[in-house]
Write a protein that holds these residues in place. Structure first.
Motif, PDB file in Angstrom:
ATOM      1  N   GLU A 190       0.953  -1.078   0.027  1.00 26.37           N
ATOM      2  CA  GLU A 190      -0.030  -0.025  -0.089  1.00 26.37           C
ATOM      3  C   GLU A 190       0.994   1.240   0.023  1.00 26.37           C
ATOM      4  N   ALA A 193      -0.951   4.723   0.216  1.00 25.33           N
ATOM      5  CA  ALA A 193      -2.179   4.768   1.194  1.00 25.33           C
ATOM      6  C   ALA A 193      -2.003   6.106   2.217  1.00 25.33           C
ATOM      7  N   ALA A 197      -5.174  12.992  -1.387  1.00 19.57           N
ATOM      8  CA  ALA A 197      -5.568  12.697  -2.839  1.00 19.57           C
ATOM      9  C   ALA A 197      -4.672  13.420  -3.635  1.00 19.57           C
ATOM     10  N   ARG A 200      -1.330  12.049  -3.635  1.00 16.34           N
ATOM     11  CA  ARG A 200      -1.246  10.622  -4.362  1.00 16.34           C
ATOM     12  C   ARG A 200      -1.215  10.793  -5.785  1.00 16.34           C
ATOM     13  N   ARG A 204       2.042   8.929  -7.436  1.00 16.49           N
ATOM     14  CA  ARG A 204       1.517   7.773  -8.327  1.00 16.49           C
ATOM     15  C   ARG A 204       2.139   7.647  -9.601  1.00 16.49           C
ATOM     16  N   THR A 222      -2.292  -3.676  -3.087  1.00 12.80           N
ATOM     17  CA  THR A 222      -3.103  -2.175  -2.766  1.00 12.80           C
ATOM     18  C   THR A 222      -4.605  -2.766  -2.805  1.00 12.80           C
ATOM     19  N   HIS A 223      -5.271  -1.863  -2.417  1.00 13.03           N
ATOM     20  CA  HIS A 223      -6.810  -2.293  -2.254  1.00 13.03           C
ATOM     21  C   HIS A 223      -7.338  -1.014  -3.191  1.00 13.03           C
ATOM     22  N   ASP A 224      -6.648  -0.214  -4.030  1.00 16.27           N
ATOM     23  CA  ASP A 224      -7.092   0.826  -4.716  1.00 16.27           C
ATOM     24  C   ASP A 224      -6.987   0.194  -6.333  1.00 16.27           C
ATOM     25  N   ASP A 227      -4.719   2.572  -8.365  1.00 14.02           N
ATOM     26  CA  ASP A 227      -3.452   2.420  -8.164  1.00 14.02           C
ATOM     27  C   ASP A 227      -2.789   1.257  -8.892  1.00 14.02           C
ATOM     28  N   LEU A 264     -15.205  -3.339  -8.064  1.00 15.55           N
ATOM     29  CA  LEU A 264     -13.949  -2.645  -8.059  1.00 15.55           C
ATOM     30  C   LEU A 264     -13.910  -1.921  -9.383  1.00 15.55           C
TER      31      LEU A 264
END
Length: 380
Positions: A190, A193, A197, A200, A204, A222-224, A227, A264
């Motif tokens: 992550e 994380a 925003a 990021r 990124r 990652t959970h995004d 990303d 997702l």
């Protein structure tokens, strides 16, 4: 006062690892070849969790592990780092077996979610710490660290302590610290994380460039979805300790195979059996599609393709027209997302003006339509 010369090496979870011995067979295939099995079914906490994930990657590949909380992503990352022992399976990197290699002896660099920078060391000495642990002289380690900070655009912050760095700068120092050890496997837990925003977005883009230049294997947890889509060459989706789907970001987004993946990537997803252009759902009505298929299939369409009416449209045919009830409303970007229950549970996106004109509210009865040309059917 403590300096980098007498800093006590951290625990294995914090230390930069030292390299493992090179493969004995010079012709051995390079890259990552792993089957990670971690069995906690007999653990004292009675969680009953079992991870069984296969991962392969060639040098230069960036693989993202995606999945809901508790799916096993972090367990897989810790197993690769040697912080969680394998119950079964294998772990080979550039042909060398690492199952029994301690964490500090693996050619693995780790960027943790909270970075774990030493607060009493400067950015330069944080980056130099890894090479120092591997036997480099202070001068050599600092020279290498300075080169990495220059590469990360942080040369002006070499003397700064972590508390003086922004979130994005701290992330880049942590990445430089991991890369300065010249790892053959880079693990990122992550990595974005902790950023706001706006930061990021910038970091990124920078991380994408650095990963593209990295010549060994990178594994990102990652959970995004953004990303993962931006940073990775291949996605591996893990649910309940198992791989449920893997492929390129474009393929995953186009052909989701579980409800989690569909949410997702922002699609309504259904499973059924096709006969020509008609798909009879396992639970619910039929959907007309443009594809002509036979047998088990998935059908997907975006919430933006759903049109809502308060009264049954007089000119509409019976195809892809369902009576529903508004179960909930929430802001979704610059639109309103309506969660609909009834004959066909689905999500619909509409403007705030349209939602107001339809007088939508929980419990309101609506009719939902989707054009066949906006559906996508593919074999299950």
């Amino acid at each position: 006062m403590t300096t980098d010369d007498d800093t006590t090496p951290p625990t294995p979870s914090q230390a930069e690892p030292t390299p493992a011995p090179p493969p004995t067979d010079a012709g051995t295939t390079t890259g990552l070849d792993a089957r990670l099995v971690v069995d906690r079914t007999g653990s004292r906490d009675h969680t009953g969790f079992r991870l069984d994930v296969t991962l392969t990657a060639a040098p230069g590949d960036v693989v993202a592990l995606l999945g809901p909380n508790g799916a096993g992503k972090t367990t897989a990352l810790r197993a690769l780092a040697g912080l969680t022992p394998l119950t079964d399976g294998h772990l080979r990197l550039d042909g060398a077996s690492l199952e029994h290699t301690p964490p500090e002896s693996r050619p693995v660099g780790v960027v943790f979610q909270d970075y774990l920078l030493f607060p009493h060391l400067s950015a330069l000495d944080n980056v130099a710490f890894g090479p120092r642990c591997r036997g480099a002289s202070k001068t050599e380690a600092r020279t290498r660290a300075a080169a990495w900070l220059e590469r990360m655009g942080l040369a002006d912050h070499a003397a700064s302590k972590p508390r003086r760095l922004s979130g994005g700068q701290a992330q880049r120092v942590a990445l430089a610290r991991a890369l300065a050890t010249r790892p053959r496997l880079l693990l990122l837990d992550e990595p974005l994380a902790a950023l706001d925003a706006r930061t990021r977005l910038e970091v990124r883009a920078q991380l994408r460039r650095h990963l593209a230049e990295f010549e060994a294997v990178s594994v990102l947890v990652t959970h995004d979805p953004l990303d993962a889509m931006v940073l990775a060459d291949r996605l591996v989706v893990v649910e309940h300790g198992r791989v449920v789907q893997e492929g390129t970001p474009a393929d995953i987004a186009r052909h989701p195979r579980t409800d989690y993946i569909a949410r997702l990537v922002g699609l309504n997803l259904y499973r059924g059996r096709a006969a020509g252009h008609t798909v009879r759902l396992d639970a619910g009505p039929a959907i007309t599609t443009t594809e002509e298929l036979s047998g088990p299939v998935f059908v997907a369409f975006p919430p933006s393709s759903v049109t809502l009416f308060r009264d049954r449209p007089s000119g509409a045919s019976a195809r892809n027209l369902w009576r529903c009830e508004v179960a909930g409303l929430e802001t979704h970007g610059d639109q309103i997302r309506a969660d609909l229950a009834g004959e066909l549970p689905l999500a619909a996106d509409l403007t705030t003006v349209a939602a107001a004109e339809l007088d939508l509210h929980p419990g309101a009865s609506v009719w939902a339509t989707v054009k066949a040309t906006q559906t996508h059917a593919y074999p299950a």
